[in-house]
Design a protein around this motif. Structure first.
Motif, PDB file in Angstrom:
ATOM      1  N   ASP A  56       0.806  -1.215   0.000  1.00 57.72           N
ATOM      2  CA  ASP A  56       0.000   0.000   0.000  1.00 57.72           C
ATOM      3  C   ASP A  56       0.846   1.275   0.000  1.00 57.72           C
ATOM      4  OD1 ASP A  56      -2.386  -1.411   0.001  1.00 57.72           O
ATOM      5  OD2 ASP A  56      -2.560  -1.416   2.188  1.00 57.72           O
ATOM      6  N   VAL A  57       2.174   1.130   0.160  1.00 59.09           N
ATOM      7  CA  VAL A  57       3.056   2.300   0.213  1.00 59.09           C
ATOM      8  C   VAL A  57       3.788   2.428  -1.117  1.00 59.09           C
ATOM      9  CG1 VAL A  57       4.946   3.426   1.442  1.00 59.09           C
ATOM     10  CG2 VAL A  57       3.348   1.952   2.696  1.00 59.09           C
ATOM     11  N   PRO A  58       3.657   3.568  -1.829  1.00 60.24           N
ATOM     12  CA  PRO A  58       4.351   3.750  -3.111  1.00 60.24           C
ATOM     13  C   PRO A  58       5.874   3.631  -2.954  1.00 60.24           C
ATOM     14  CG  PRO A  58       2.696   5.455  -2.773  1.00 60.24           C
ATOM     15  CD  PRO A  58       2.822   4.721  -1.473  1.00 60.24           C
ATOM     16  N   HIS A  59       6.532   3.154  -4.009  1.00 55.98           N
ATOM     17  CA  HIS A  59       7.973   2.949  -3.943  1.00 55.98           C
ATOM     18  C   HIS A  59       8.749   4.222  -3.613  1.00 55.98           C
ATOM     19  CE1 HIS A  59       7.984  -1.069  -6.409  1.00 55.98           C
ATOM     20  NE2 HIS A  59       7.376  -1.168  -5.239  1.00 55.98           N
ATOM     21  N   ASP A  60       8.338   5.343  -4.183  1.00 57.57           N
ATOM     22  CA  ASP A  60       9.036   6.606  -3.898  1.00 57.57           C
ATOM     23  C   ASP A  60       8.973   6.938  -2.413  1.00 57.57           C
ATOM     24  OD1 ASP A  60       9.785   6.938  -6.493  1.00 57.57           O
ATOM     25  OD2 ASP A  60       8.260   8.447  -6.978  1.00 57.57           O
ATOM     26  N   GLU A  61       7.823   6.658  -1.791  1.00 57.35           N
ATOM     27  CA  GLU A  61       7.669   6.925  -0.358  1.00 57.35           C
ATOM     28  C   GLU A  61       8.522   5.959   0.459  1.00 57.35           C
ATOM     29  OE1 GLU A  61       6.106   8.634   3.234  1.00 57.35           O
ATOM     30  OE2 GLU A  61       6.457   9.304   1.170  1.00 57.35           O
ATOM     31  N   VAL A  62       8.610   4.710   0.028  1.00 53.52           N
ATOM     32  CA  VAL A  62       9.460   3.734   0.719  1.00 53.52           C
ATOM     33  C   VAL A  62      10.901   4.215   0.738  1.00 53.52           C
ATOM     34  CG1 VAL A  62      10.390   1.395   0.646  1.00 53.52           C
ATOM     35  CG2 VAL A  62       7.963   1.780   0.197  1.00 53.52           C
ATOM     36  N   VAL A  63      11.405   4.661  -0.418  1.00 50.96           N
ATOM     37  CA  VAL A  63      12.788   5.144  -0.498  1.00 50.96           C
ATOM     38  C   VAL A  63      12.973   6.367   0.389  1.00 50.96           C
ATOM     39  CG1 VAL A  63      14.541   6.123  -2.026  1.00 50.96           C
ATOM     40  CG2 VAL A  63      13.152   4.184  -2.791  1.00 50.96           C
ATOM     41  N   ARG A  64      12.020   7.279   0.351  1.00 50.68           N
ATOM     42  CA  ARG A  64      12.129   8.502   1.156  1.00 50.68           C
ATOM     43  C   ARG A  64      12.175   8.184   2.646  1.00 50.68           C
ATOM     44  NH1 ARG A  64       9.352  12.302   3.891  1.00 50.68           N
ATOM     45  NH2 ARG A  64       7.385  11.154   3.825  1.00 50.68           N
ATOM     46  N   GLN A  65      11.372   7.215   3.076  1.00 58.21           N
ATOM     47  CA  GLN A  65      11.311   6.866   4.493  1.00 58.21           C
ATOM     48  C   GLN A  65      12.538   6.064   4.938  1.00 58.21           C
ATOM     49  OE1 GLN A  65       9.265   7.907   6.702  1.00 58.21           O
ATOM     50  NE2 GLN A  65       7.451   8.584   5.623  1.00 58.21           N
ATOM     51  N   MET A  66      13.005   5.154   4.094  1.00 62.05           N
ATOM     52  CA  MET A  66      14.142   4.317   4.479  1.00 62.05           C
ATOM     53  C   MET A  66      15.468   5.067   4.404  1.00 62.05           C
ATOM     54  SD  MET A  66      13.221   0.555   2.864  1.00 62.05           S
ATOM     55  CE  MET A  66      14.796  -0.121   3.417  1.00 62.05           C
ATOM     56  N   PHE A  67      15.526   6.070   3.523  1.00 67.91           N
ATOM     57  CA  PHE A  67      16.760   6.830   3.341  1.00 67.91           C
ATOM     58  C   PHE A  67      16.448   8.317   3.478  1.00 67.91           C
ATOM     59  CE2 PHE A  67      16.876   2.936   0.850  1.00 67.91           C
ATOM     60  CZ  PHE A  67      18.087   2.366   1.233  1.00 67.91           C
ATOM     61  N   PRO A  68      16.126   8.773   4.690  1.00 69.97           N
ATOM     62  CA  PRO A  68      15.665  10.163   4.866  1.00 69.97           C
ATOM     63  C   PRO A  68      16.747  11.211   4.633  1.00 69.97           C
ATOM     64  CG  PRO A  68      15.981   9.096   6.993  1.00 69.97           C
ATOM     65  CD  PRO A  68      16.130   8.023   5.962  1.00 69.97           C
ATOM     66  N   ASP A  69      18.005  10.847   4.765  1.00 74.19           N
ATOM     67  CA  ASP A  69      19.076  11.834   4.650  1.00 74.19           C
ATOM     68  C   ASP A  69      19.574  12.012   3.225  1.00 74.19           C
ATOM     69  OD1 ASP A  69      19.057  12.288   7.415  1.00 74.19           O
ATOM     70  OD2 ASP A  69      20.327  10.539   7.755  1.00 74.19           O
ATOM     71  N   GLU A  70      19.629  10.932   2.474  1.00 73.99           N
ATOM     72  CA  GLU A  70      20.148  11.026   1.108  1.00 73.99           C
ATOM     73  C   GLU A  70      19.609   9.865   0.273  1.00 73.99           C
ATOM     74  OE1 GLU A  70      24.426  11.304  -1.296  1.00 73.99           O
ATOM     75  OE2 GLU A  70      24.370  11.153   0.890  1.00 73.99           O
ATOM     76  N   ARG A  71      18.955  10.182  -0.812  1.00 71.45           N
ATOM     77  CA  ARG A  71      18.402   9.166  -1.700  1.00 71.45           C
ATOM     78  C   ARG A  71      19.539   8.399  -2.378  1.00 71.45           C
ATOM     79  NH1 ARG A  71      13.449   8.526  -4.655  1.00 71.45           N
ATOM     80  NH2 ARG A  71      13.760   7.497  -6.663  1.00 71.45           N
ATOM     81  N   PRO A  72      19.539   7.073  -2.331  1.00 69.25           N
ATOM     82  CA  PRO A  72      20.634   6.271  -2.910  1.00 69.25           C
ATOM     83  C   PRO A  72      20.484   6.147  -4.426  1.00 69.25           C
ATOM     84  CG  PRO A  72      19.021   4.825  -1.941  1.00 69.25           C
ATOM     85  CD  PRO A  72      18.534   6.231  -1.662  1.00 69.25           C
ATOM     86  N   VAL A  73      20.681   7.260  -5.121  1.00 66.79           N
ATOM     87  CA  VAL A  73      20.402   7.314  -6.558  1.00 66.79           C
ATOM     88  C   VAL A  73      21.250   6.310  -7.326  1.00 66.79           C
ATOM     89  CG1 VAL A  73      20.439   8.780  -8.601  1.00 66.79           C
ATOM     90  CG2 VAL A  73      19.697   9.731  -6.408  1.00 66.79           C
ATOM     91  N   GLN A  74      22.559   6.283  -7.067  1.00 69.40           N
ATOM     92  CA  GLN A  74      23.433   5.395  -7.819  1.00 69.40           C
ATOM     93  C   GLN A  74      23.083   3.928  -7.595  1.00 69.40           C
ATOM     94  OE1 GLN A  74      27.479   6.443  -6.881  1.00 69.40           O
ATOM     95  NE2 GLN A  74      27.457   8.259  -8.190  1.00 69.40           N
TER      96      GLN A  74
END
Length: 293
Positions: A56-74
Motif C-alpha cells: 500500500d506504500v508507493p515505492h518513492d515513499e518507501v525510499v524517502r522513508q528508508m533513506f531520509p538523509d540522502e536518496r541512494p540514486v546510484q
C-alpha cells in the motif's frame, strides 16, 4: 509489546549474511528505522538489497522513508537496490507457495553473486500476507522452514510485522520461530535477565545510560554470594566511557561477597582495564575474540 526476550535477540547493526530476523512495529513514524539501517549496511558492504515493502506504500515513499538523509540514486540506477513486491517475486504465479518463494529468493541470491555482489539481503514487510489472501499457517510454515536459504551465508532477510495487523499470538509465534529477533529501534538497548546474570544487547551510550544503569543495579541487587554473576556484553557493539565507568562503580559498591564475571570483546575489555577494572575486587573480565566492539 516488550522488547523481545531471548538469547537470539540482536540489534540490526549486528546482522550479516546468513541471518534470518524477525522485526516488528506498531507506529508509522518509526517503522522504517530498522529497515533503513539494514539496507544501508548492505549497500555499504557491496551486497544487493531487495525491498518488498507494504504494497500500500508507493515505492518513492518507501525510499524517502528508508533513506531520509540522502536518496541512494546510484544504487537504484545500477540495480544494487531494487524495490519490488511479493506479487512480482512469485510472478507469473498468482498464488503464493513457500516452495515458489524460496526458489525465487535463491535465484535472486545466485544472480546477485553473479553480478559481483557479496550476497543478497532482503526486506519483507509481511503486509503481503493480507494482500495475497494467504493463510497464516502457511506463512508460519515458511518462516520456520527456510533454513536452506541461509546455510551458505550469501543471503540475509528481515521479516517485519505490523502488530496492528496480526494478533499478539501470531506475532509472538513468529518472533520465537525466527533464529534472530531484532530490537525494535536502531540504537536501542535491551537487558535480558536470566538465572545468574544479565545479557545486554545494543548500544550502551549516553542515550541508553539510564536503562543500562538500571539493569546493572537490578542484577547486582539480586546476586548471591555463591555462583558468579555473569554480565554478558558480547552483543554490545558500542560501550561508552560513561557506561563502562558506571559498570565499574556499581560492581565496586556492591556487596563484597558478590563475584562478577564480565564477558565482552577484547576492545571493551581494554576500555574497562584502562578505567581501573583490575583494581575492582571480585571482578573478572573474560574476553571473547569473536564478540563485537
Amino acid at each position: 509489546m516488550a522488547v523481545p526476550v531471548g538469547a537470539h535477540t540482536l540489534s540490526v547493526e549486528q546482522m550479516g549474511l546468513g541471518d534470518h530476523a524477525f522485526a516488528h512495529y506498531a507506529d508509522d513514524e518509526v517503522r522504517w528505522g530498522v529497515l533503513g539501517v539494514f539496507a544501508m549496511l548492505g549497500l555499504a558492504r557491496n551486497e544487493k538489497v531487495v525491498v518488498m515493502a507494504d504494497p500500500d506504500v508507493p515505492h518513492d515513499e518507501v525510499v524517502r522513508q528508508m533513506f531520509p538523509d540522502e536518496r541512494p540514486v546510484q544504487a537504484l540506477e545500477r540495480g544494487q537496490l531494487r524495490l519490488t513486491s511479493m506479487r512480482e517475486l512469485i510472478s507469473p504465479h498468482r498464488r503464493f507457495t513457500a516452495g515458489q518463494q524460496l526458489g525465487r529468493l535463491r535465484e535472486e541470491t545466485l544472480r546477485a553473486r553473479d553480478e559481483g555482489y557479496a550476497g543478497l539481503r532482503s526486506v519483507i514487510d509481511m503486509a503481503w500476507v493480507e494482500d495475497l489472501g494467504m493463510d497464516i499457517e502457511g506463512v508460519m510454515h515458511r518462516e520456520t522452514h527456510a533454513e536452506a536459504l541461509f546455510t551458505d551465508r550469501s543471503y540475509a532477510e528481515i521479516c517485519t510485522y505490523d502488530r496492528r495487523r496480526f494478533s499478539a499470538g501470531t506475532v509472538e509465534a513468529m518472533r520465537v520461530g525466527h533464529p534472530v529477533a531484532l530490537l525494535e529501534h536502531p540504537g536501542d538497548l535491551g537487558a535480558f535477565h536470566f538465572g545468574h546474570g544479565v545479557r545486554m544487547v545494543g548500544d550502551a551510550d549516553w542515550s541508553t545510560r539510564a536503562p543500562w544503569s538500571s539493569a546493572l543495579r537490578s542484577a547486582l541487587r539480586g546476586a548471591g554470594a555463591g555462583r558468579p554473576l555473569l554480565l554478558d556484553l558480547t552483543p554490545v557493539p558500542f560501550l561508552s566511557v560513561t557506561c563502562a565507568a558506571d559498570l565499574l562503580r556499581q560492581v565496586r559498591d556492591a556487596d563484597p561477597k558478590v563475584r562478577v564475571e564480565v564477558r565482552c570483546s577484547t576492545f571493551h575489555a581494554g576500555l574497562l582495564r584502562r578505567l581501573g577494572a583490575l583494581a575492582v575486587a571480585g571482578l573478572c573480565l573474560v574476553e571473547d575474540e569473536g564478540a563485537l566492539g
